[in-house]
Design a protein around this motif. Sequence first.
Motif, mmCIF file in Angstrom:
data_model
loop_
_atom_site.group_PDB
_atom_site.id
_atom_site.type_symbol
_atom_site.label_atom_id
_atom_site.label_comp_id
_atom_site.label_asym_id
_atom_site.label_seq_id
_atom_site.Cartn_x
_atom_site.Cartn_y
_atom_site.Cartn_z
ATOM 1 N N TYR A 1 26.401 -4.459 -6.576
ATOM 2 C CA TYR A 1 27.085 -3.310 -7.186
ATOM 3 C C TYR A 1 26.990 -1.984 -6.253
ATOM 4 N N GLU A 2 27.605 -1.098 -6.498
ATOM 5 C CA GLU A 2 27.714 0.167 -5.779
ATOM 6 C C GLU A 2 26.556 0.964 -6.494
ATOM 7 N N MET B 1 22.176 -7.430 11.963
ATOM 8 C CA MET B 1 23.427 -7.187 11.691
ATOM 9 C C MET B 1 23.799 -5.794 11.446
ATOM 10 N N ASP B 2 25.127 -5.321 11.398
ATOM 11 C CA ASP B 2 25.301 -3.820 11.220
ATOM 12 C C ASP B 2 25.161 -3.564 9.711
ATOM 13 N N GLU C 1 26.090 -3.859 2.993
ATOM 14 C CA GLU C 1 26.088 -5.426 3.799
ATOM 15 C C GLU C 1 24.847 -6.150 3.365
ATOM 16 N N LEU C 2 23.826 -5.524 3.148
ATOM 17 C CA LEU C 2 22.601 -6.257 2.803
ATOM 18 C C LEU C 2 22.621 -6.785 1.473
ATOM 19 N N CYS D 1 20.796 -3.517 12.860
ATOM 20 C CA CYS D 1 19.481 -3.749 12.374
ATOM 21 C C CYS D 1 19.117 -5.007 12.748
ATOM 22 N N GLU D 2 18.017 -5.115 13.780
ATOM 23 C CA GLU D 2 17.325 -6.277 14.131
ATOM 24 C C GLU D 2 17.052 -7.158 13.027
#
Length: 257
Positions: A186-187, A243-244, A176-177, A211-212
Amino acid sequence: MKLLCPICNEKLVKVDRQARCANNHSFDYAKQGYLNLLIKQSVDHGDNKEMVQARTQFLNSGGYAFLKQELVNLTKKYDSHVLCDLGCGEGYYTSGFQAEEKYGFDMSKEALKHASKNDPSTQYAVASIFRLPLEDASCDTAVTCFAPFAKDEIERVLTQGGRFFFVSPGPKHLFELKQLIYDTPYENEMKDLETTLVKEEEYFISNTFHCEKENLISLFKMTPYYHRTRNEDIDKINHQDGMDITAEFLIRVYQKR
Ligand SMILES: [Zn+2]
């Protein structure tokens, strides 16, 4: 004590506030308790204060607590007498392990100041994980969490039957980040380790946590991408609310046979 003199490779013995070898090379224990066993110190390769603070801030938020718990449980399954943690950083994981003797190695003095202040159960030492000041076949447990695999040294310091725990990020770790920052994220690649150790088990663990905002940038600073990301892209994090985030880890267990 299983530590060796980095100058002559003789055994180190604790005498008052020093570790000394038979050839009278001596190393002072820092007031926090760690030893500096790095001979060449012209350049500090370890993480700086800013990095250590960022990592501490994030880890204290509990985002990776599930990994720590998993690792502690996993190492408990085997009876650990002497444990070494290669690339231990602030000792976040090291402090949780149970063994009669524990050693933590890292290049960063800043990280070890923090580690030894908070965890008197481990002897921390500034040293390269590629040149460990440890006796041959001295540890029945070795751990590396997000640090390079120091093949030769791990194979050398492990006892016959000893185990090595290697933690690396999973394919979608912090995806997500990455999506927030990069157009085409990329993974992570999962490569097998080349080693004479025998792989026994493999665990894939994943957790999504909130995550705050203030921890997002700390988390990003911990990643290897931080230093190769443009400022304008880093700035996207500063404009993001909490965000999560999904953290994914691969834990591999190897044995020396
Ligand atoms: Zn010596």
